[in-house]
Scaffold this motif. Sequence first.
Motif, mmCIF file in Angstrom:
data_model
loop_
_atom_site.group_PDB
_atom_site.id
_atom_site.type_symbol
_atom_site.label_atom_id
_atom_site.label_comp_id
_atom_site.label_asym_id
_atom_site.label_seq_id
_atom_site.Cartn_x
_atom_site.Cartn_y
_atom_site.Cartn_z
ATOM 1 N N ALA A 102 27.312 109.065 -94.756
ATOM 2 C CA ALA A 102 26.970 108.099 -93.694
ATOM 3 C C ALA A 102 25.570 107.562 -93.958
ATOM 4 C CB ALA A 102 27.034 108.774 -92.321
ATOM 5 N N PRO A 103 25.286 106.361 -93.446
ATOM 6 C CA PRO A 103 23.974 105.760 -93.695
ATOM 7 C C PRO A 103 22.842 106.428 -92.914
ATOM 8 C CG PRO A 103 25.330 104.311 -92.358
ATOM 9 C CD PRO A 103 26.204 105.449 -92.763
ATOM 10 N N TRP A 104 23.183 107.209 -91.900
ATOM 11 C CA TRP A 104 22.191 107.873 -91.057
ATOM 12 C C TRP A 104 22.642 109.306 -90.826
ATOM 13 C CZ3 TRP A 104 26.668 107.810 -88.762
ATOM 14 C CH2 TRP A 104 27.354 106.607 -88.644
ATOM 15 N N PRO A 105 21.677 110.218 -90.586
ATOM 16 C CA PRO A 105 22.077 111.584 -90.220
ATOM 17 C C PRO A 105 22.875 111.528 -88.919
ATOM 18 C CG PRO A 105 19.721 111.448 -90.723
ATOM 19 C CD PRO A 105 20.217 110.039 -90.645
ATOM 20 N N TRP A 106 23.831 112.435 -88.741
ATOM 21 C CA TRP A 106 24.674 112.397 -87.535
ATOM 22 C C TRP A 106 23.840 112.484 -86.265
ATOM 23 C CZ3 TRP A 106 28.963 110.533 -89.143
ATOM 24 C CH2 TRP A 106 29.534 110.943 -90.345
ATOM 25 N N ASP A 110 21.017 111.156 -85.777
ATOM 26 C CA ASP A 110 20.192 109.948 -85.618
ATOM 27 C C ASP A 110 21.098 108.731 -85.805
ATOM 28 O OD1 ASP A 110 17.874 108.619 -85.065
ATOM 29 O OD2 ASP A 110 16.988 108.859 -87.064
ATOM 30 N N PHE A 111 22.273 108.845 -85.202
ATOM 31 C CA PHE A 111 23.358 107.867 -85.354
ATOM 32 C C PHE A 111 22.867 106.425 -85.166
ATOM 33 C CE2 PHE A 111 26.747 105.246 -83.706
ATOM 34 C CZ PHE A 111 27.834 105.591 -84.483
ATOM 35 N N GLY A 112 23.171 105.571 -86.110
ATOM 36 C CA GLY A 112 22.886 104.141 -85.967
ATOM 37 C C GLY A 112 21.478 103.724 -86.358
ATOM 38 N N ALA A 113 20.598 104.689 -86.669
ATOM 39 C CA ALA A 113 19.215 104.334 -87.009
ATOM 40 C C ALA A 113 19.153 103.644 -88.379
ATOM 41 C CB ALA A 113 18.353 105.589 -86.997
ATOM 42 N N ASP A 114 18.035 102.991 -88.622
ATOM 43 C CA ASP A 114 17.877 102.214 -89.852
ATOM 44 C C ASP A 114 17.318 103.098 -90.970
ATOM 45 O OD1 ASP A 114 17.364 100.460 -91.848
ATOM 46 O OD2 ASP A 114 16.186 99.046 -90.643
ATOM 47 N N TYR A 115 18.169 103.485 -91.904
ATOM 48 C CA TYR A 115 17.754 104.313 -93.045
ATOM 49 C C TYR A 115 17.919 103.543 -94.354
ATOM 50 C CZ TYR A 115 17.171 108.688 -90.434
ATOM 51 O OH TYR A 115 16.710 109.669 -89.580
ATOM 52 N N ASN A 169 18.196 105.201 -97.989
ATOM 53 C CA ASN A 169 19.468 105.124 -98.713
ATOM 54 C C ASN A 169 19.295 104.571 -100.129
ATOM 55 O OD1 ASN A 169 21.241 106.303 -96.836
ATOM 56 N ND2 ASN A 169 21.258 104.425 -95.614
ATOM 57 N N ARG A 170 18.263 103.725 -100.315
ATOM 58 C CA ARG A 170 17.993 103.245 -101.681
ATOM 59 C C ARG A 170 17.602 104.424 -102.566
ATOM 60 N NH1 ARG A 170 13.774 98.510 -99.956
ATOM 61 N NH2 ARG A 170 15.158 97.478 -98.489
ATOM 62 N N GLU A 171 16.784 105.322 -102.021
ATOM 63 C CA GLU A 171 16.328 106.492 -102.791
ATOM 64 C C GLU A 171 17.496 107.453 -103.054
ATOM 65 O OE1 GLU A 171 12.802 108.375 -101.142
ATOM 66 O OE2 GLU A 171 13.427 110.339 -101.932
ATOM 67 N N VAL A 172 18.303 107.657 -102.022
ATOM 68 C CA VAL A 172 19.456 108.552 -102.174
ATOM 69 C C VAL A 172 20.434 107.969 -103.201
ATOM 70 C CG1 VAL A 172 21.486 109.431 -100.949
ATOM 71 C CG2 VAL A 172 19.232 109.602 -99.908
ATOM 72 N N TRP A 173 20.593 106.656 -103.160
ATOM 73 C CA TRP A 173 21.509 106.033 -104.115
ATOM 74 C C TRP A 173 21.023 106.224 -105.551
ATOM 75 C CZ3 TRP A 173 26.319 105.128 -103.974
ATOM 76 C CH2 TRP A 173 26.917 104.417 -105.023
ATOM 77 N N ARG A 174 19.712 106.214 -105.740
ATOM 78 C CA ARG A 174 19.144 106.458 -107.079
ATOM 79 C C ARG A 174 19.578 107.851 -107.558
ATOM 80 N NH1 ARG A 174 14.229 108.012 -108.648
ATOM 81 N NH2 ARG A 174 13.314 107.928 -106.568
#
Length: 280
Positions: A112-116, A118-123, A127-132
Motif C-alpha cells: 500500500a502507498p501508506w502504512p495502514w 496512516d491511511f490515505g496520507a501522502d507518502y 514510495n520513491r525510495e522504497v521503489w528504488r
Amino acid sequence: MTALTETFTLPNGVTIPQVGFGTWQVPDGPVAEGAVAAALKAGYRHIDTAWQYGNEASVGRAVRASGIARKDIFVTSKLPAHAKTYADAMNAFQESFAKLDLDYIDMYLIHAPWPWDDFGADYRKQNREVWRALEDIYATGKVRAIGISNFNARDQEDLYAHCTIKPMALQLQYYIGFTEDANVAAARKEGLLVEGFSPLATGFLTNNTDVAAIAAHYNATVAQVAIRYCLQNKVLPLPKAVNPAHITENAQLDFTISDEDMQTLDQLVDTAPGEEHNLY
Ligand SMILES: NC(=O)c1ccc[n+]([C@@H]2O[C@H](COP(=O)([O-])OP(=O)(O)OC[C@H]3O[C@@H](n4cnc5c(N)ncnc54)[C@H](OP(=O)(O)O)[C@@H]3O)[C@@H](O)[C@H]2O)c1
C-alpha cells in the motif's frame, strides 16, 4: 490449458497464470498449508500472499510439498505497508524471502502507498525510495517482477515519473459494481497488468440476487460469474477460499459471459454492502 493456467504477460515478458489464489485471512499453519495444497490440486498455479498475512511460511511449504515444478507455480508476495525506507524495505524483503524459501519470488508488490495506521496520507517521497529498493531487489534476480498495490492515480503517476524500472502490475480492489476505473486507467496507460483483489467482495457479493440472475444463464454460481467478470475485463482475479467446495467451484470457469450480460453487470452498483474500500 484451462482457465486457471492460461496466462497474461507482464510488461517484462514474464507470463502469469490469469487467476491467482488469495490467502488473506488464512491462518498460518495447517489451514493455510491445506488451502494452498487444495488449490494447487484443483489446478491453480498462482498464489497471492503477503508479509502482512503472516502465512508466507505455510504458502512456501505447500508449494514445495506439491510435487509441482517450481517454475510452474507463480507466487506473489508484498512488502509490508509500514516499510517506507530503503533499509526497511530490504529487511522486510529478506524476511519474506526466507519465510517463503522458494529460491525466488515471482512478483513482489508494495502492499500500500501508506502504512495502514496512516491511511490515505501522502507518502509519495517515501514510495520513491522504497521503489528504488524494489528495483535493486529485481536486479538481483530474486524476484521476477515488481509492482504496486492500492495506489490511486496520483500516487501511481508520481512513481511512474520518478522510477527507473516501471512497475509491472497494479493490484487493487475490483469486483462487479466496484471497479476503480480511474486507477485502472492510470495503470493501463503505462502498460501495467491490473490484478483484482476481493473479486467476491470478501464474500459479500456471493448472495447478490442480480448477479445470481445472470449466473443462471450459464448454470454457474455468483462466485464463478464474479471471477469471469474480472477475466473478461482483462483484470487478473485473486479469489480466496478455505472451504474445499469453494476452492473447486472457483476453479470451474470454462464459460463465457455474453456481451449483453457483461453490460448488465457493468451497470450494477452497490452490489456488496458491507465491503470496505481502500479509497483515499
Ligand atoms: N493488496 C491488498 O491490499 C489486498 C486486499 C485484500 C485482498 N487481497 C488479495 O485478494 C484475495 C481475495 O480477496 P478477499 O480475501 O478479500 O476475498 P474474496 O476472494 O473476494 O472472497 C473470499 C470470501 O468469499 C468466500 N467464498 C469463496 N468462494 C466462494 C464461493 N464459491 N461461494 C461462496 N463463498 C465463497 C470465502 O469463504 P471461505 O474462505 O470460507 O471459502 C471468503 O469468505 C486475498 O485473499 C488477497 O490475496 C489483497
